[in-house]
Design an enzyme around this catalytic site. Structure first.
Site, PDB file in Angstrom:
ATOM      1  N   ASP A  11       0.864  -1.179   0.000  1.00 40.55           N
ATOM      2  CA  ASP A  11       0.000   0.000   0.000  1.00 40.55           C
ATOM      3  C   ASP A  11       0.898   1.224   0.000  1.00 40.55           C
ATOM      4  OD1 ASP A  11      -2.378  -1.450   0.096  1.00 40.55           O
ATOM      5  OD2 ASP A  11      -2.361  -1.538   2.278  1.00 40.55           O
ATOM      6  N   ASP A 130     -13.512  -4.966  -0.865  1.00 45.13           N
ATOM      7  CA  ASP A 130     -13.330  -4.831   0.583  1.00 45.13           C
ATOM      8  C   ASP A 130     -14.688  -5.056   1.234  1.00 45.13           C
ATOM      9  OD1 ASP A 130     -10.706  -4.044   0.035  1.00 45.13           O
ATOM     10  OD2 ASP A 130     -11.250  -1.922  -0.004  1.00 45.13           O
TER      11      ASP A 130
END
Length: 252
Positions: A11, A130
């Protein structure tokens, strides 16, 4: 049985690799290109780079990052973060990315999946999902889990496949960063429902968790971040262990 893939995830915020717990409390984990090159040499099968920086210059920033990564790696990598249009994908693939990951934009406009699959081929399109378990039912969430949608996880994953997704990257936000294991029940249910590969994300804490996600969870790939970034589990060590457990993996 096809070899199971080990995928470190990076990330990226403001050009640096970061990692948090349940999508918050981010801490610095190093330079993404250097980390990626290290993982490539260590035997990772693929890499995923997700830019979480909010910037209007995202397309150029991502393209520059993809170009830099491609010049340092010899394994496939997926890149994502704020991709909303065909033009975004065209730039990234031309810069050297092997696949692109789309998430919120696909939920907000599902036709984007069809358009990308038609323009570039299903194999280039990874739909990242997600989700959180809310009162016993999994719902898709956006914006780092802050926005609950009415999309049920399994319905959305099936729709994404039907629209042309080549892979699903499913992150359990309840498990993310906890190092308590993957969401194996949900993963197994999704695997039974879909015919495309599923990348499991969220919850890796040790080697045993990977063995579980590939057996009980029926995942095709296991993705993790902090255990790799902070040296808690080595990729060769992990693959050696999985081989001993009878899980097929590509040799390092």
């Amino acid at each position: 049985m096809l070899a199971k893939r080990i995928i470190p995830c990076l990330d990226i915020k403001d050009g640096r690799t970061v990692k948090g717990v349940n999508f918050v409390n981010l801490r610095d984990a190093g330079d993404p290109v250097e980390l990626g090159a290290k993982y490539s040499l260590a035997g990772a099968d693929e890499l995923v780079f997700l830019d979480i920086t909010a910037t209007h210059e995202r397309r150029k920033t991502l393209a520059d990052l993809a170009r830099d990564i491609a010049s340092h790696l010899n394994i496939p990598f997926t890149i994502g973060g704020g991709i909303k249009h065909i033009d975004d994908v065209d730039v990234l693939l031309n810069a050297g990315a092997d696949k692109v990951s789309i998430n919120s934009a696909a939920v907000r406009r599902p036709e984007l999946i069809d358009e990308l699959a038609y323009a570039f081929g299903n194999q280039f399109v990874v739909v990242a999902v997600d989700a959180k378990n809310v009162d016993g039912e999994w719902f898709v969430h956006l914006n780092g889990g802050r926005i609950k949608t009415e999309h049920k996880l399994f319905d959305w994953a099936k729709e994404a496949q039907e629209r042309g997704a080549g892979e699903i990257l499913f992150t359990s936000m309840d498990h993310d960063g906890t190092k308590a294991g993957f969401a194996n029940e949900a993963l197994a249910e999704m695997s039974d429902l879909l015919s495309i590969p599923i990348i499991a994300s969220g919850g890796a804490g040790n080697k045993e968790h990977f063995a579980e996600v590939f057996t009980a969870g029926k995942a095709d790939a296991g993705l993790a971040a902090s255990i790799f970034h902070f040296g808690e589990v080595g990729i060769k060590e992990l693959k050696d262990y999985l081989g001993e457990q009878g899980v097929p993996v590509r040799p390092v």
